[in-house]
Design an enzyme around this catalytic site. Structure first.
Site, short mmCIF file in Angstrom:
data_model
loop_
_atom_site.label_atom_id
_atom_site.label_comp_id
_atom_site.label_asym_id
_atom_site.label_seq_id
_atom_site.Cartn_x
_atom_site.Cartn_y
_atom_site.Cartn_z
CG ASP A 77 -5.11 1.06 -5.66
OD1 ASP A 77 -6.25 0.60 -5.89
OD2 ASP A 77 -4.90 2.09 -4.99
CE LYS A 79 -5.36 4.99 -7.32
NZ LYS A 79 -6.32 5.85 -6.66
P1 ATP Z 1 -3.50 4.15 -1.71
O1 ATP Z 1 -2.80 3.27 -2.74
O2 ATP Z 1 -3.78 3.41 -0.44
O3 ATP Z 1 -4.64 4.96 -2.26
P2 ATP Z 1 -1.96 6.55 -1.76
O4 ATP Z 1 -1.82 6.53 -3.22
O5 ATP Z 1 -2.84 7.62 -1.20
O6 ATP Z 1 -2.42 5.16 -1.22
P3 ATP Z 1 0.83 5.96 -1.33
O7 ATP Z 1 1.75 6.96 -1.93
O8 ATP Z 1 0.69 4.64 -2.00
O9 ATP Z 1 -0.57 6.67 -1.09
O10 ATP Z 1 1.31 5.78 0.19
C1 ATP Z 1 0.52 5.18 1.19
C2 ATP Z 1 1.43 4.84 2.37
O11 ATP Z 1 2.24 3.73 2.02
C3 ATP Z 1 2.37 5.96 2.76
O12 ATP Z 1 1.92 6.57 3.93
C4 ATP Z 1 3.73 5.29 2.96
O13 ATP Z 1 4.17 5.39 4.29
C5 ATP Z 1 3.52 3.82 2.65
N1 ATP Z 1 4.51 3.29 1.67
C6 ATP Z 1 5.10 2.12 1.73
N2 ATP Z 1 5.93 1.92 0.68
C7 ATP Z 1 5.85 3.02 -0.07
C8 ATP Z 1 6.48 3.42 -1.28
N3 ATP Z 1 7.35 2.65 -1.92
N4 ATP Z 1 6.14 4.62 -1.78
C9 ATP Z 1 5.24 5.40 -1.14
N5 ATP Z 1 4.63 5.09 0.02
C10 ATP Z 1 4.94 3.90 0.56
#
Ligand code: ATP
Length: 319
Positions: free
Chosen positions: A146, A6
């Site tokens: 989210d 997203k």
């Molecule tokens: P947010 O949804 O909080 O905005 P983001 O999109 O910036 O986060 P994500 O890729 O969702 O970032 O990752 C956030 C953290 O979640 C990472 O640092 C990771 O260690 C942890 N995490 C746990 N499970 C997963 C997964 N399946 N894929 C990616 N990251 C994960």
């Protein structure tokens, strides 16, 4: 399952609440950059991750896809458990989760939330729980702000922490260029920087206190028109100054996008991914080439939005 990333077309952040969260008003927009989740029956629950950013994805019970499977098992009375050990049940109450990541990690694209949504729907199918979409959405909201949006996809307004969703009346399809940063940003760090920046503003300059967030009627009207020329200048993100304070190089990425004709240029969510809106697919290709040439980011991809939420690609089961 295929689950989308997203971006946020609007992200307005209210003051820090007593519980440590912020109220937000956001307009989510799912884009055609997908993680793939495959689940299969197993004696115990495990997760395997391949692809983009695997080194930063946890492989145990804190993986968001594992959390989703565990939450669904609990809600439906299954005895599944994460991890191994002598006490692992002998019946096949677990699930093997395979994640093929294309959504960069800690990039402001909610990849972890997408994986949670994918695992939730996939396990719901695998275990034939019979839960309705609304019941899955309730479990999703307990996993992360989210996650409900990753289930539904499209374009939607999110209130509360972002988990209270209403489908937005949005017309047309949009061409985007996403520029990925060299390193991630942790969402809590970006919110903390946002609070610090707000606290440091001089009282009386009209912006020291964060106002309650409000949905942009102008943006909603532009989305109804389906015209990217109208939508571009109305993109907004209250977390952008905080993300820029933590990664000042993002300014150069945003500037490069504008220089190469982007109709709108914005940090996605908590960053560091930058999203650039183009008038059509050809303009997006030119923009992608220009941003790549500027050498201000790790990688550039071209995507369209809105994309559907978590959906089944192939059950792998002959019927
Ligand atoms: P947010 O949804 O909080 O905005 P983001 O999109 O910036 O986060 P994500 O890729 O969702 O970032 O990752 C956030 C953290 O979640 C990472 O640092 C990771 O260690 C942890 N995490 C746990 N499970 C997963 C997964 N399946 N894929 C990616 N990251 C994960």
């Amino acid at each position: 399952m295929r689950v989308p990333a997203k971006i946020n077309l609007q992200l307005s952040v209210g003051p820090l609440r007593a519980d440590g969260y912020h109220d937000v008003v956001t307009v989510y927009h799912a884009v055609a950059l997908f993680d793939e989740i495959t689940v299969s029956p197993a004696d115990r629950t495990s997760v395997e991750v391949t692809g983009e950013g695997v080194a930063s994805v946890p492989l145990g019970p804190t993986n968001l896809a594992v959390k989703a499977a565990t939450a669904l098992a609990k809600a439906t009375g299954r005895r599944g458990r994460a991890g191994s050990g002598a006490s692992a049940p002998r019946s096949r109450t677990g699930v093997k989760i395979e994640i093929r990541k294309r959504i960069p990690v800690a990039a402001g694209l909610a990849g972890g939330s997408a994986d949670a949504a994918g695992a939730l729907v996939a396990c719901n199918e695998l275990w034939r729980t019979g839960l309705q979409a609304s019941e899955l959405a309730e479990i999703a909201a307990t996993l992360g702000s989210d996650v409900p949006f990753a289930l539904s996809g499209g374009t939607a307004v999110g209130l509360g922490r972002g988990e209270q969703l209403t489908t937005a009346l949005a017309a047309g399809s949009y061409s985007w260029v996403l520029a990925f940063g060299a390193t991630g940003l942790a969402t809590p760090d970006v919110y903390a920087a946002c609070d610090r920046l707000r606290a440091a503003r001089k009282p009386g300059d009209g912006s020291s206190a964060a106002k309650p967030p409000e949905l942009s009627n102008e943006l909603m009207a532009a989305l109804r028109s389906g015209d990217p020329v109208q939508v571009g200048p109305l993109l907004s993100n209250d977390l952008q100054p905080a993300a820029l304070s933590l990664q000042p190089l993002l300014r150069r990425a945003l500037a490069a996008g504008k220089e190469h004709g982007a109709l709108g240029a914005i940090v996605s969510g908590s960053g560091p991914t930058c999203a650039f809106l183009a008038s059509d697919a050809d303009a997006a290709s030119e923009l992608a080439v220009g941003i790549t040439g500027a050498g201000v980011c790790r990688a550039v991809v071209q995507v369209t939005g809105p994309a559907p939420g978590a959906c089944l690609v192939d059950s792998g089961i002959a019927t």
